[in-house]
Motif scaffolding. Structure first.
Motif, PDB file in Angstrom:
ATOM      1  N   GLN A 259       0.817  -1.200   0.000  1.00 49.83           N
ATOM      2  CA  GLN A 259       0.000   0.000   0.000  1.00 49.83           C
ATOM      3  C   GLN A 259       0.860   1.264   0.000  1.00 49.83           C
TER       4      GLN A 259
ATOM      5  N   GLN B  28       0.932   4.136  -2.883  1.00 50.36           N
ATOM      6  CA  GLN B  28       0.714   5.533  -2.526  1.00 50.36           C
ATOM      7  C   GLN B  28       1.862   6.402  -3.035  1.00 50.36           C
TER       8      GLN B  28
ATOM      9  N   ASP C   2       1.320   7.065  -6.644  1.00 49.41           N
ATOM     10  CA  ASP C   2       0.280   8.074  -6.836  1.00 49.41           C
ATOM     11  C   ASP C   2       0.820   9.487  -6.581  1.00 49.41           C
TER      12      ASP C   2
END
Length: 261
Positions: A253, A257, A260
């Motif tokens: 995760q 992130q 992103d």
């Protein structure tokens, strides 16, 4: 970062599939959830004191590191990294390989430990329970380092106990832990750290109770060797698997992130 977004998302899907599979307990495991009152009645005071001591030591671990805090150098050597921060940058596949090796090693050690402490039945069980708790926390910390997390930090010690709680919980407990871990590390959760620390005793009592009837069989002298070996190996399997998946999910995760951002 060595993985593509597609690779990271595929790995994350596999972890989430594993979470969905944690739906229910086998019938034998459900029997193990029966009240521990009978075992308490059959248990000598010295054994009850040992369990109480283990509970206190777990509390010490959460609050200050205690005797269960491990040194990271051996795991870092396996990873081929100099620091935990450097380990956090390694490929996920390499982290998986090291974590799997540690899991297999600790399972074998737990099996031998259970066989040894099963020789004397109820009397050596007083040694086995605290020892198994210590070994469980040890493998969780080793897996934490494998995925680039520092178990000496207080928030990581809380996460380690949550892994222990997840491994020993029923379906309702597992769902609750997963919901808590979804919020782990977020700023709004920082104020709840004290409350989570206060919950360590409940975690330990649940962990102890879930040995249930399985540990009753280990109390039989000599025959307890076989039960002890099986129980300890399966317990470490559950703990190590939970830690691997939960730490891996965090790392995946965080990398997604980062992409992103």
């Amino acid at each position: 970062m060595t993985e593509t977004r597609e690779q990271l998302e595929l790995e994350l899907k596999q972890v989430k599939r594993w979470e969905k599979e944690q739906k229910d307990l086998w019938f034998w495991e459900k029997l193990g959830r029966l009240p521990f009152v009978l075992l308490d009645k059959l248990t000598p005071r010295v054994l009850q004191q040992k369990v109480g001591q283990a509970i206190d030591e777990l509390g010490s671990y959460v609050q200050s590191g205690g005797q269960y805090l491990i040194a990271e150098k051996d795991v870092l050597r396996l990873l081929g990294a100099r620091t935990i921060d450097e380990a956090a940058l390694l490929p996920i596949a390499h982290m998986d390989k090291v974590a799997e090796g540690l899991k297999e090693s600790r399972k074998s050690y737990a099996m031998v430990q259970g066989m040894t402490t099963g020789i004397g039945g109820i009397f050596t069980l007083a040694i086995d329970i605290p020892a198994l708790i210590g070994l469980s926390l040890k493998v969780i910390q080793e897996i934490a380092i494998s995925y680039g997390y520092d178990p000496s930090r207080q928030e990581e010690r809380i996460f380690a106990v949550k892994c222990l709680q997840f491994a020993s919980s029923d379906i309702v407990g597992k769902r609750a832990v997963l919901e808590q871990l979804e919020q782990f590390g977020k700023p709004e959760e920082h104020g709840q750290v004290a409350a989570q620390i206060q919950g360590w005793r409940e975690v330990m009592v649940t962990y102890r109770d879930n040995f249930g009837w399985k540990k009753l069989f280990q109390m039989i002298p000599i025959a307890g060797m076989l039960f002890g070996a099986y129980i300890n190996r399966s317990t470490l399997q559950d703990v190590a698997e939970a830690a691997t998946m939960l730490y891996k999910k965090r790392r995946l995760q965080e990398r997604l992130q980062a992409l992103d951002a």
